[in-house]
Design a protein around this motif. Structure first.
Motif, PDB file in Angstrom:
ATOM      1  N   LEU A 104     -35.427  18.702  37.596  1.00 53.48           N
ATOM      2  CA  LEU A 104     -34.961  19.069  38.933  1.00 53.48           C
ATOM      3  C   LEU A 104     -35.575  20.397  39.370  1.00 53.48           C
ATOM      4  CD1 LEU A 104     -33.085  18.552  41.355  1.00 53.48           C
ATOM      5  CD2 LEU A 104     -31.306  19.816  40.112  1.00 53.48           C
ATOM      6  N   ALA A 105     -35.600  21.378  38.467  1.00 51.01           N
ATOM      7  CA  ALA A 105     -36.200  22.676  38.789  1.00 51.01           C
ATOM      8  C   ALA A 105     -37.690  22.518  39.083  1.00 51.01           C
ATOM      9  CB  ALA A 105     -35.979  23.653  37.631  1.00 51.01           C
ATOM     10  N   HIS A 106     -38.348  21.657  38.313  1.00 49.21           N
ATOM     11  CA  HIS A 106     -39.773  21.422  38.538  1.00 49.21           C
ATOM     12  C   HIS A 106     -40.019  20.830  39.917  1.00 49.21           C
ATOM     13  CE1 HIS A 106     -43.063  18.391  38.597  1.00 49.21           C
ATOM     14  NE2 HIS A 106     -43.747  19.448  38.225  1.00 49.21           N
ATOM     15  N   ALA A 107     -39.216  19.830  40.300  1.00 55.98           N
ATOM     16  CA  ALA A 107     -39.389  19.185  41.600  1.00 55.98           C
ATOM     17  C   ALA A 107     -39.196  20.182  42.741  1.00 55.98           C
ATOM     18  CB  ALA A 107     -38.413  18.016  41.739  1.00 55.98           C
ATOM     19  N   MET A 108     -38.196  21.044  42.627  1.00 58.13           N
ATOM     20  CA  MET A 108     -37.934  22.048  43.662  1.00 58.13           C
ATOM     21  C   MET A 108     -39.087  23.043  43.762  1.00 58.13           C
ATOM     22  SD  MET A 108     -33.874  22.687  42.871  1.00 58.13           S
ATOM     23  CE  MET A 108     -33.738  23.972  44.107  1.00 58.13           C
ATOM     24  N   ALA A 109     -39.548  23.534  42.608  1.00 55.25           N
ATOM     25  CA  ALA A 109     -40.623  24.526  42.617  1.00 55.25           C
ATOM     26  C   ALA A 109     -41.932  23.923  43.134  1.00 55.25           C
ATOM     27  CB  ALA A 109     -40.819  25.083  41.205  1.00 55.25           C
ATOM     28  N   LEU A 136     -47.968  35.543  45.042  1.00 51.03           N
ATOM     29  CA  LEU A 136     -47.417  35.564  43.689  1.00 51.03           C
ATOM     30  C   LEU A 136     -46.901  34.190  43.273  1.00 51.03           C
ATOM     31  CD1 LEU A 136     -45.519  38.992  43.619  1.00 51.03           C
ATOM     32  CD2 LEU A 136     -47.688  38.402  42.497  1.00 51.03           C
ATOM     33  N   ALA A 137     -46.231  33.496  44.202  1.00 55.23           N
ATOM     34  CA  ALA A 137     -45.713  32.162  43.896  1.00 55.23           C
ATOM     35  C   ALA A 137     -46.840  31.198  43.559  1.00 55.23           C
ATOM     36  CB  ALA A 137     -44.895  31.632  45.075  1.00 55.23           C
ATOM     37  N   TYR A 138     -47.907  31.261  44.353  1.00 53.51           N
ATOM     38  CA  TYR A 138     -49.030  30.343  44.135  1.00 53.51           C
ATOM     39  C   TYR A 138     -49.773  30.676  42.841  1.00 53.51           C
ATOM     40  CZ  TYR A 138     -52.930  27.291  45.347  1.00 53.51           C
ATOM     41  OH  TYR A 138     -53.863  26.305  45.338  1.00 53.51           O
ATOM     42  N   LEU A 139     -50.119  31.945  42.671  1.00 54.20           N
ATOM     43  CA  LEU A 139     -50.934  32.329  41.523  1.00 54.20           C
ATOM     44  C   LEU A 139     -50.155  32.236  40.209  1.00 54.20           C
ATOM     45  CD1 LEU A 139     -52.905  35.362  42.998  1.00 54.20           C
ATOM     46  CD2 LEU A 139     -53.712  33.016  42.621  1.00 54.20           C
ATOM     47  N   SER A 140     -48.880  32.603  40.230  1.00 56.93           N
ATOM     48  CA  SER A 140     -48.100  32.543  38.989  1.00 56.93           C
ATOM     49  C   SER A 140     -47.932  31.105  38.521  1.00 56.93           C
ATOM     50  CB  SER A 140     -46.736  33.204  39.182  1.00 56.93           C
ATOM     51  OG  SER A 140     -45.979  32.535  40.180  1.00 56.93           O
ATOM     52  N   SER A 141     -47.674  30.187  39.456  1.00 51.86           N
ATOM     53  CA  SER A 141     -47.553  28.783  39.063  1.00 51.86           C
ATOM     54  C   SER A 141     -48.883  28.234  38.585  1.00 51.86           C
ATOM     55  CB  SER A 141     -47.023  27.943  40.235  1.00 51.86           C
ATOM     56  OG  SER A 141     -47.907  28.008  41.332  1.00 51.86           O
ATOM     57  N   PRO A 198     -44.834  22.327  35.040  1.00 58.15           N
ATOM     58  CA  PRO A 198     -44.746  21.094  34.262  1.00 58.15           C
ATOM     59  C   PRO A 198     -43.404  20.407  34.436  1.00 58.15           C
ATOM     60  CG  PRO A 198     -44.599  22.993  32.825  1.00 58.15           C
ATOM     61  CD  PRO A 198     -45.017  23.492  34.172  1.00 58.15           C
ATOM     62  N   GLU A 199     -43.435  19.093  34.529  1.00 58.72           N
ATOM     63  CA  GLU A 199     -42.223  18.350  34.774  1.00 58.72           C
ATOM     64  C   GLU A 199     -41.341  18.263  33.540  1.00 58.72           C
ATOM     65  OE1 GLU A 199     -42.893  14.657  36.675  1.00 58.72           O
ATOM     66  OE2 GLU A 199     -40.854  13.957  36.410  1.00 58.72           O
ATOM     67  N   LYS A 200     -41.899  17.826  32.428  1.00 57.88           N
ATOM     68  CA  LYS A 200     -41.110  17.773  31.196  1.00 57.88           C
ATOM     69  C   LYS A 200     -42.005  17.552  30.004  1.00 57.88           C
ATOM     70  CE  LYS A 200     -39.940  12.931  32.141  1.00 57.88           C
ATOM     71  NZ  LYS A 200     -40.289  12.877  33.507  1.00 57.88           N
ATOM     72  N   LEU A 209     -37.547  15.032  43.918  1.00 57.41           N
ATOM     73  CA  LEU A 209     -36.352  15.865  44.044  1.00 57.41           C
ATOM     74  C   LEU A 209     -35.119  15.003  44.301  1.00 57.41           C
ATOM     75  CD1 LEU A 209     -35.000  18.654  44.337  1.00 57.41           C
ATOM     76  CD2 LEU A 209     -35.685  18.638  46.741  1.00 57.41           C
ATOM     77  N   ILE A 210     -35.237  14.023  45.186  1.00 56.61           N
ATOM     78  CA  ILE A 210     -34.093  13.169  45.534  1.00 56.61           C
ATOM     79  C   ILE A 210     -33.679  12.314  44.340  1.00 56.61           C
ATOM     80  CG2 ILE A 210     -33.329  11.271  47.005  1.00 56.61           C
ATOM     81  CD1 ILE A 210     -35.157  12.415  49.196  1.00 56.61           C
ATOM     82  N   VAL A 211     -34.655  11.651  43.700  1.00 56.64           N
ATOM     83  CA  VAL A 211     -34.343  10.758  42.577  1.00 56.64           C
ATOM     84  C   VAL A 211     -33.774  11.540  41.403  1.00 56.64           C
ATOM     85  CG1 VAL A 211     -35.384   9.250  40.836  1.00 56.64           C
ATOM     86  CG2 VAL A 211     -35.995   8.984  43.233  1.00 56.64           C
TER      87      VAL A 211
END
Length: 325
Positions: free
Chosen positions: A147-152, A262-267, A315-317, A132-134
């Motif tokens: 960035l969105a991936h790192a936050m999630a 929901l957050a855990y299962l959806s991801s 997924p990151e990218k 997230l920082i980098v």
């Protein structure tokens, strides 16, 4: 199992984060915040200066000629390589030696806690904190999607400190067993080794580990965690279950918040779907590297997927690029 991390909790650091932990119900985070910080610092040092120093030594003709954006991407892959090897080895060790974890009931798999599982959770959270920082400091290189991936991912891994499904942290980390082979494949492309016999053998290892760890092992345990969540919505733990040492942080009649489930299962479901998609894309990418060229120039799609880690993350990218055959 007691926390095997050699450094004990740091009192002043635990006190610093305690108000936030109380607010967000992250009960066990103060016991492991020093591990999160230590992991983030380790990956920061690998990113700079260790990766530039080693890369200049091992691949001077390639690394020194890279522009800033590609060099940062190279260094990020070095961190990914170190992180995946380290956390996979520790996760396998925890699964093998943690007898308390192995004896857990479904209630303990949802609300239970062991120091070994929490260590894996903390190291994963530390990696995504670094990510997230980098990414925030180099948004022009890694993009808003990363960035969105790192936050999630950091949010999802933090759920384990409630504690919630702490049992599954070393299991889903093992999805990363294919990541070292993916990074090797990536480095071979950048060093002009595309289509070599070494890359072919690595491609077999990449596809085999991806299929075994993610499609078979991962999908089966996704089914298991869904079953445990379903039981948790119908039967919260009673007082007789709380006498177990692994349930020390659970409350009688505790329920799983709907948003957390929901957050855990959806991801988890999203990543399972993408695992199958990535697998067929990787088969196509590996095959194209070893097909004879039909003309002087033949476009070959290189699908890059940075599979960093995790237990239940996004997924990151996946950035397609074109190169000459």
């Amino acid at each position: 199992m007691q926390d095997p991390f050699p450094i004990p909790p740091v009192p002043w650091l635990a006190e610093l984060v305690q108000p936030w932990c109380d607010r967000f119900n992250l009960t066990t985070l103060p016991l492991h915040i020093h591990e999160v910080v230590a992991a983030a610092l380790l990956y920061s040092v690998v990113f700079w200066p260790i990766s530039p120093l080693i890369s200049h030594f091992l691949a001077p003709d390639h690394y020194s000629k890279l522009p800033r954006k590609r060099r940062l991407n190279w260094d990020a892959h070095v961190v990914s390589m170190v992180q995946s090897c380290l956390i996979n080895a520790l996760a396998i060790w925890v699964i093998l030696v943690d007898d308390e974890r192995r004896a857990m009931t479904w209630e303990e798999r949802i609300w239970g806690y062991t120091g070994g599982c929490a260590l894996i959770q903390a190291l994963a959270a530390g990696y995504f904190l670094w990510d997230l920082i980098v990414t925030s400091l180099n948004l022009d290189v890694f993009g808003i999607g990363t960035l969105a991936h790192a936050m999630a991912a950091l949010l999802v891994y933090s759920l384990g400190f409630r504690p919630l499904v702490n049992y599954y942290s070393p299991i889903f980390i093992l999805w990363e067993l294919s990541t070292p082979f993916l990074n090797i494949h990536w480095f071979m492309d950048k060093m002009g080794m595309t289509g070599t016999r070494a890359q072919l053998y690595n491609g077999f290892l990449l596809l085999g580990s991806f299929f075994t760890c993610r499609l078979l092992f991962g999908t089966y345990h996704s089914y298991c965690v869904m079953g445990d969540f379903w039981r948790a919505t119908r039967s919260p733990p009673g007082i007789e279950k709380l006498v177990s040492s692994s349930m020390a942080f659970a409350d009688e009649g505790a329920t799983v918040p709907v948003w957390a489930a929901l957050a855990y299962l959806s991801s988890n479901l999203t990543l399972n779907f993408l695992n199958f998609y990535w697998f067929f894309k990787m088969i196509s990418a590996v095959r194209k590297r070893f097909q004879p060229a039909k003309g002087a120039v033949e476009p070959v799609t290189e699908v890059e997927v940075d599979l960093s880690t995790v237990v239940a993350s996004i997924p990151e990218k996946a950035q397609p690029r074109r190169r000459k055959a």
